[in-house]
Write a protein that holds these residues in place. Structure first.
Motif, PDB file in Angstrom:
ATOM      1  N   ARG A 221       0.829  -1.205   0.000  1.00  0.00           N
ATOM      2  CA  ARG A 221       0.000   0.000   0.000  1.00  0.00           C
ATOM      3  C   ARG A 221       0.863   1.255   0.000  1.00  0.00           C
ATOM      4  O   ARG A 221       0.558   2.239  -0.671  1.00  0.00           O
ATOM      5  CB  ARG A 221      -0.915   0.001   1.228  1.00  0.00           C
ATOM      6  N   MET A 222       1.933   1.210   0.781  1.00  0.00           N
ATOM      7  CA  MET A 222       2.808   2.373   0.891  1.00  0.00           C
ATOM      8  C   MET A 222       3.448   2.692  -0.462  1.00  0.00           C
ATOM      9  O   MET A 222       3.595   3.858  -0.839  1.00  0.00           O
ATOM     10  CB  MET A 222       3.897   2.101   1.935  1.00  0.00           C
ATOM     11  N   LEU A 223       3.816   1.666  -1.209  1.00  0.00           N
ATOM     12  CA  LEU A 223       4.485   1.873  -2.485  1.00  0.00           C
ATOM     13  C   LEU A 223       3.507   2.120  -3.626  1.00  0.00           C
ATOM     14  O   LEU A 223       3.790   2.902  -4.540  1.00  0.00           O
ATOM     15  CB  LEU A 223       5.358   0.646  -2.816  1.00  0.00           C
ATOM     16  N   SER A 224       2.338   1.474  -3.568  1.00  0.00           N
ATOM     17  CA  SER A 224       1.407   1.567  -4.695  1.00  0.00           C
ATOM     18  C   SER A 224       0.818   2.967  -4.841  1.00  0.00           C
ATOM     19  O   SER A 224       0.469   3.376  -5.950  1.00  0.00           O
ATOM     20  CB  SER A 224       0.275   0.548  -4.543  1.00  0.00           C
ATOM     21  N   GLY A 234      -4.103  -4.674  -9.343  1.00  0.00           N
ATOM     22  CA  GLY A 234      -3.650  -5.328  -8.129  1.00  0.00           C
ATOM     23  C   GLY A 234      -3.648  -4.379  -6.955  1.00  0.00           C
ATOM     24  O   GLY A 234      -4.694  -3.878  -6.547  1.00  0.00           O
ATOM     25  N   ASP A 235      -2.449  -4.093  -6.435  1.00  0.00           N
ATOM     26  CA  ASP A 235      -2.344  -3.247  -5.249  1.00  0.00           C
ATOM     27  C   ASP A 235      -2.845  -1.818  -5.481  1.00  0.00           C
ATOM     28  O   ASP A 235      -3.277  -1.145  -4.538  1.00  0.00           O
ATOM     29  CB  ASP A 235      -0.886  -3.200  -4.767  1.00  0.00           C
ATOM     30  N   GLY A 236      -2.796  -1.355  -6.713  1.00  0.00           N
ATOM     31  CA  GLY A 236      -3.232   0.017  -6.985  1.00  0.00           C
ATOM     32  C   GLY A 236      -4.692   0.134  -7.371  1.00  0.00           C
ATOM     33  O   GLY A 236      -5.158   1.243  -7.684  1.00  0.00           O
ATOM     34  N   GLN A 241      -9.413   3.389  -8.926  1.00  0.00           N
ATOM     35  CA  GLN A 241     -10.861   3.589  -9.024  1.00  0.00           C
ATOM     36  C   GLN A 241     -11.299   4.857  -8.291  1.00  0.00           C
ATOM     37  O   GLN A 241     -12.213   5.568  -8.741  1.00  0.00           O
ATOM     38  CB  GLN A 241     -11.597   2.371  -8.451  1.00  0.00           C
ATOM     39  N   SER A 242     -10.637   5.141  -7.174  1.00  0.00           N
ATOM     40  CA  SER A 242     -10.950   6.361  -6.432  1.00  0.00           C
ATOM     41  C   SER A 242     -10.613   7.605  -7.250  1.00  0.00           C
ATOM     42  O   SER A 242     -11.402   8.553  -7.324  1.00  0.00           O
ATOM     43  CB  SER A 242     -10.183   6.382  -5.109  1.00  0.00           C
TER      44      SER A 242
END
Length: 383
Positions: A221-224, A234-236, A241-242
């Motif tokens: 989460r910190m990197l994405s 995936g993680d992003g 979507q936001s």
């Protein structure tokens, strides 16, 4: 007993309150009202698909609000000295629930985190409910720091540390950080030595770093959030979507109820990412207005604190204001891609009874400080 004192909208004593107390009351109600309209829009489709009832989430939230508002009005009519006396026992009771949630099999695991505990038919989130009592006990401890013995200081600092570690164990780094920032802000406002504050800040940073090293999803989460499009499926995914939701809202928004991203594209759209739905439906103008409400709340809360002659009461106002404002900015910052994705709800917007109750209790505490600071006539609830 005057039952009207339990109904905030028909409280006959408001005309005797100070101006700051009345302004904080109506600002809270305005924020709450907007939040209910947005939650209705954000949750209707999800309720229709998942529960076969579009009103499923909003009706339950309204029940939570009704209960929370009774507690809200009880607090604004209760002397702070009484609230400060019972705060430590309520905090310890919620801490027991928190420990039962993370250390036994009683906690309910959702999306990889154990944050809820069921007491009969009622689901509670102890990490949310404990916030206002951290404010009260933190203000009491730091406001009377010099009056307490070293043993009492160490005891309560240890209890605060246990609370933070228990929340971190869920795992819930964002709420841990918020509670740590809130307590640190109270200690800073109390004038504790900078060497203590600096040491605590460094220690908190080290603990957060260790948590990131231990939990791979937190690192992701910190990197994405730096480049969510690199792994948009995936993680992003959540952040992409936001951003699509907020970006498609443009300047004026698409209109109330007309968000497209909430239709199975944007995850957890009625809790952590409810601001994204708000941004899509009300655009940049709506976002600026909401930020104006948050900043007005911050200004009014700090104004209440600055006018209080009692150091403990002053710290109660600082703590209550800090928790609500910082949590709001965290949530909005995450939705807008300015902060790593976290699990913090937007106060008085997001679905969740525990979060709603904690937010309204904190607002009630700020109002109570304003009432007592202005030497307003106190009309207690007689049972």
């Amino acid at each position: 007993m005057n039952l009207r004192l339990l109904i905030p909208f028909f409280d006959p004593t408001v005309k005797d309150w100070s101006l700051t107390a009345r302004l904080m009351r109506w600002l809270t109600f305005l924020w709450l009202a907007i939040g209910m309209f947005v939650l209705f829009s954000a949750s209707y489709y999800h309720g229709e698909v998942e529960k076969k009832d579009g009103l499923y989430y909003i009706t339950r939230q309204l029940l939570s609000i009704a209960i929370s508002l009774v507690i809200f009005n009880a607090i604004v009519h209760s002397p702070l000295r009484k609230l400060l006396k019972v705060a430590q026992w309520i905090l310890l009771g919620i801490l027991v629930l928190l420990l039962l949630t993370v250390l036994t099999g009683m906690g309910q695991n959702t999306m990889g985190a154990t944050r809820w505990i069921a007491i009969g038919p009622i689901q509670l989130q102890p990490s949310e409910l404990i916030k206002p009592f951290l404010v009260l006990q933190g203000a009491k401890l730091f406001g009377r720091w010099e009056q307490y013995s070293i043993r009492v200081r160490v005891t309560w600092l240890s209890i605060f540390a246990i609370v933070l570690l228990a929340i971190l164990k869920q795992p819930n780094l964002s709420t841990t950080s918020l509670c740590g920032i809130g307590l640190w802000s109270i200690a800073f406002a109390a004038g504790l030595p900078l060497r203590y504050l600096a040491g605590t800040a460094i220690g908190g940073g080290l603990v957060a770093t260790m948590s990131l090293m231990m939990h791979s999803y937190q690192r992701s989460r910190m990197l994405s959030f730096l480049n969510p499009w690199q792994d948009e499926r995936g993680d992003g995914f959540q952040l992409v979507q936001s951003l699509l939701a907020i970006g498609s809202g443009g300047v004026w928004g698409n209109g109330f109820g007309l968000s497209q991203q909430k239709l199975d594209y944007l995850p957890i759209q009625d809790t952590d990412f409810i601001f994204s739905v708000f941004g899509e439906e009300f655009g940049l103008v709506g976002g600026v207005l909401l930020l104006s409400i948050v900043m007005s709340y911050a200004t009014l809360g700090l104004s209440i604190a600055s006018r209080s002659p009692d150091p403990v009461h002053r710290l109660v106002a600082v703590g209550a204001t800090t928790f609500i404002v910082v949590q709001s900015l965290f949530n909005i910052g995450v939705a807008a891609g300015m902060l790593p994705t976290t699990g913090l709800p937007l106060p008085m917007f997001s679905y969740g009874g525990s979060s709603m109750m904690a937010s309204l209790i904190q607002s009630a505490l700020a109002i109570r400080v304003a009432r007592e600071s202005a030497a307003a006539k106190v009309i207690p609830i007689r049972l």
